[in-house]
Design a protein around this motif. Structure first.
Motif, PDB file in Angstrom:
ATOM      1  N   GLY A  89       0.781  -1.218   0.000  1.00 58.06           N
ATOM      2  CA  GLY A  89       0.000   0.000   0.000  1.00 58.06           C
ATOM      3  C   GLY A  89       0.816   1.273   0.000  1.00 58.06           C
ATOM      4  N   ASN A  90       1.986   1.253  -0.632  1.00 59.78           N
ATOM      5  CA  ASN A  90       2.810   2.451  -0.759  1.00 59.78           C
ATOM      6  C   ASN A  90       2.719   3.007  -2.176  1.00 59.78           C
ATOM      7  OD1 ASN A  90       4.431   2.216   1.933  1.00 59.78           O
ATOM      8  ND2 ASN A  90       4.639   0.208   0.965  1.00 59.78           N
ATOM      9  N   THR A  91       2.982   4.290  -2.317  1.00 58.71           N
ATOM     10  CA  THR A  91       3.101   4.910  -3.630  1.00 58.71           C
ATOM     11  C   THR A  91       4.562   5.260  -3.881  1.00 58.71           C
ATOM     12  OG1 THR A  91       0.863   5.804  -3.617  1.00 58.71           O
ATOM     13  CG2 THR A  91       2.462   6.902  -5.039  1.00 58.71           C
ATOM     14  N   PHE A  92       5.072   4.820  -5.028  1.00 60.18           N
ATOM     15  CA  PHE A  92       6.435   5.133  -5.470  1.00 60.18           C
ATOM     16  C   PHE A  92       6.326   5.957  -6.748  1.00 60.18           C
ATOM     17  CE2 PHE A  92       6.680   1.189  -3.115  1.00 60.18           C
ATOM     18  CZ  PHE A  92       7.889   1.224  -2.437  1.00 60.18           C
ATOM     19  N   ASN A 117       0.922  -1.891  -4.012  1.00 65.26           N
ATOM     20  CA  ASN A 117       1.700  -0.674  -4.212  1.00 65.26           C
ATOM     21  C   ASN A 117       1.426  -0.074  -5.588  1.00 65.26           C
ATOM     22  OD1 ASN A 117       3.518  -0.863  -1.718  1.00 65.26           O
ATOM     23  ND2 ASN A 117       3.846  -2.852  -2.695  1.00 65.26           N
ATOM     24  N   LEU A 118       1.601   1.230  -5.689  1.00 61.95           N
ATOM     25  CA  LEU A 118       1.428   1.956  -6.939  1.00 61.95           C
ATOM     26  C   LEU A 118       2.782   2.507  -7.363  1.00 61.95           C
ATOM     27  CD1 LEU A 118      -0.444   3.218  -9.098  1.00 61.95           C
ATOM     28  CD2 LEU A 118      -0.790   5.146  -7.520  1.00 61.95           C
ATOM     29  N   PHE A 119       3.268   2.077  -8.529  1.00 58.92           N
ATOM     30  CA  PHE A 119       4.555   2.515  -9.069  1.00 58.92           C
ATOM     31  C   PHE A 119       4.287   3.382 -10.298  1.00 58.92           C
ATOM     32  CE2 PHE A 119       5.354  -1.382  -6.780  1.00 58.92           C
ATOM     33  CZ  PHE A 119       6.582  -1.193  -6.168  1.00 58.92           C
ATOM     34  N   THR A 120       4.666   4.653 -10.227  1.00 58.07           N
ATOM     35  CA  THR A 120       4.361   5.582 -11.309  1.00 58.07           C
ATOM     36  C   THR A 120       5.613   6.326 -11.748  1.00 58.07           C
ATOM     37  OG1 THR A 120       2.115   5.907 -10.461  1.00 58.07           O
ATOM     38  CG2 THR A 120       2.948   7.550 -12.005  1.00 58.07           C
TER      39      THR A 120
END
Length: 540
Positions: A327-330, A373-376
């Protein structure tokens, strides 16, 4: 950092921080000696006859959802940082003309000190500092600043427990390019400190040192010379919580340039920590990695953080065990280091010789989960790596002096030698292994046009990876050639599945430098991401 180009030559212990004794200005007396009477009078960390507090991991919160925007916008939030406008009941009022350390020495343990608005200083000596007594609280009024004048090296030091520091701006301790591997607040990594709602900025070394059972919450840790925080104690660290902090712009002294290969930079560093909750922080614009767990850490819950715009990796988890990263955003990590490191993808999340092992007690010792997690628009996504030449006893082990945690009574730095390494239990227990890592339920998005012309497949941009190197070193290593490549790829239960991909992704698979496309990544014998969703650029 563990990568094969530097591992053999450096021989460093990447986070072996010097636990220096603090000197007192008058006569340069060692603080350890000065505190001996205090500690003897105060007793141990627990009351007589009481059981010692358990060094177990704090209970993590329910699964987090990757935040769409930073939640810990602390540094520009005066309301969140402001302390009480009037002195709390029973507090000792500290005027800017008074010396806080002298008042601390003259007052009983457990006192509360309220610093009035304005700039407070500690004297003109490099070792003028505040040495709290057990249970002391230091709280600032709105506008209260404790300033080291670039003369004093440390703000709060000593070994007593139960100290609280709140609502202060603590700045300008240490001259630039000093205090390497040292800290300004809780300099000696004492137990049971609470550091909350402070601005700790523009200091040399680390803003905060973290000891066992420390709570670091709601702080602005900004523009410090080396780290925002450093969790290290030679007696180990256990049961810490780091939450809702803004950790930004640290490593302004660029210690990797001053000490090449030191592995001693980042927004925050962990060394041999058992049990950590790292939750809800905004970790951004650090001039190195965002967060770095280096050597024999275990039981980490890393969730709900917004990790963005760090020049190197967002998170490094290295030669460690048992974590949940969910549940992290990178976003936009690695854009500084990535173009200069074409031979090895600079990933937002870098797992190096780490995984779950049931022989290491505590949380997450069955499955090392990377999920939700969200990797953008990072330089690369998730890399799972294991250096074939790195093991306890090897000259290529950059964690100098450290052995693994799986069988510590038998497999040690001394016993993992040329005579033993080829037989069990040493063959299996002398290695840190990337194993039992499950990468699932994540979203990987990449728009190369937002990263500039340097983002191309031939420059290491836009990759996930599962690979090792061809083992060559030392001459007596039993892990030569493809031994570890086979293990990490086929035998150690590492799997990518049920992820969503947007954009032109590629992969490094099996061997360093072996760049493959979707067909190879998903096909036999590898079978990665077989059930994942692949969307073309712009599709939703």
């Amino acid at each position: 950092m563990d990568q094969p180009d530097s591992a053999r030559s450096s021989g460093r212990r990447s986070a072996l921080y010097r636990h220096r004794l603090v000197l007192i200005a008058a006569g340069l007396v060692l603080v350890a000696g000065l505190l001996a009477g205090i500690v003897a009078g105060a007793g141990d960390d627990t009351a007589p006859g009481a059981a010692p507090p358990p060094d177990t991991a704090p209970t993590p919160a329910p699964p987090a959802t990757a935040p769409a925007a930073p939640t810990a916008k602390v540094c520009a939030n005066a309301k969140a940082l402001a302390g009480p406008a009037t002195a709390p009941a029973g507090a000792i009022t500290v005027a800017t003309t008074q010396n806080l350390n002298e008042l601390s020495k003259a007052s009983p343990a457990g006192s509360t000190f309220w610093l009035q608005p304005g700039t407070h200083t500690l004297g003109t000596g490099p070792f003028s500092q505040v040495i709290p007594k057990e249970g002391n609280t230091y709280v600032g009024a709105p506008g209260a600043v404790l300033d080291g004048q670039r003369v004093n090296r440390y703000a709060f030091t000593g070994y007593v427990t139960g100290v609280t520091i709140k609502n202060l701006t603590i700045q300008n301790f240490g001259a630039p390019r000093t205090n390497n591997d040292e800290g300004v607040v809780n300099h000696n990594s004492a137990t049971g400190w609470t550091i909350q709602s402070n601005t700790i900025r523009r200091n040399a070394g680390s803003a905060v040192m973290i000891g066992s059972r420390n709570l670091v919450r709601g702080n602005c840790l900004q523009d410090n010379g080396q780290y925002g925080f450093n969790a290290y104690n030679p007696d180990k660290v256990a049961s810490i919580v780091i939450e809702n902090n803004e950790i930004a712009g640290n490593n302004v002294d660029d210690w990797e340039r001053l000490k090449p290969g030191c592995g001693c930079t980042g927004g925050g560093k962990f060394w041999e920590v058992t049990g950590a909750v790292v939750r809800g922080n905004w970790v951004h614009d650090n001039l190195s990695a965002g967060l770095w767990a280096d050597t024999n850490n275990t039981g980490f819950s890393i969730e709900g953080n917004y990790i963005a715009d760090n020049t190197a990796e967002g998170i490094i988890y290295e030669t460690s065990y048992n974590a949940s990263i969910r549940g992290n955003t990178f976003a936009r990590n690695g854009l500084g280091k990535g173009p200069e490191n074409r031979g090895f993808p600079t990933s937002a999340l870098y797992i190096s010789e780490s995984g779950s092992d049931p022989r290491v007690p505590g949380q997450f010792n069955q499955t090392f989960e990377i999920t939700g997690n969200l990797f953008t628009d990072n330089w690369a996504g998730v890399v799972l790596w294991e250096n074939a030449d790195r093991f306890a006893g090897s000259p290529a082990n950059t964690s100098t002096g450290s052995g693994t945690l799986v069988n510590p009574a038998t497999a040690t730095v001394k016993t993992c030698n040329a005579g033993n390494i080829g037989k069990q239990p040493y063959l299996g227990d002398c290695r840190w292994k990337t194993q039992n890592v499950q990468v699932h339920g994540n979203t990987f998005s990449l728009d190369p046009t937002k990263l500039g012309k340097s983002c191309a497949s031939n420059s290491g941009c836009g990759y996930n990876g599962l690979f090792s190197n061809w083992g060559t070193f030392p001459a007596w290593s039993p892990y030569k050639e493809k031994t570890v490549q086979d293990a990490i790829t086929f035998d150690q239960s590492n799997r990518f599945y049920a992820n969503t991909y947007r954009g032109p992704w590629n992969f490094v698979l099996y061997e360093q430098g072996n760049k493959v496309n979707w067909s190879t990544w998903q096909g036999a014998p590898y079978g990665q991401d077989r059930d994942s969703v692949i969307k073309v650029q712009g599709e939703r």
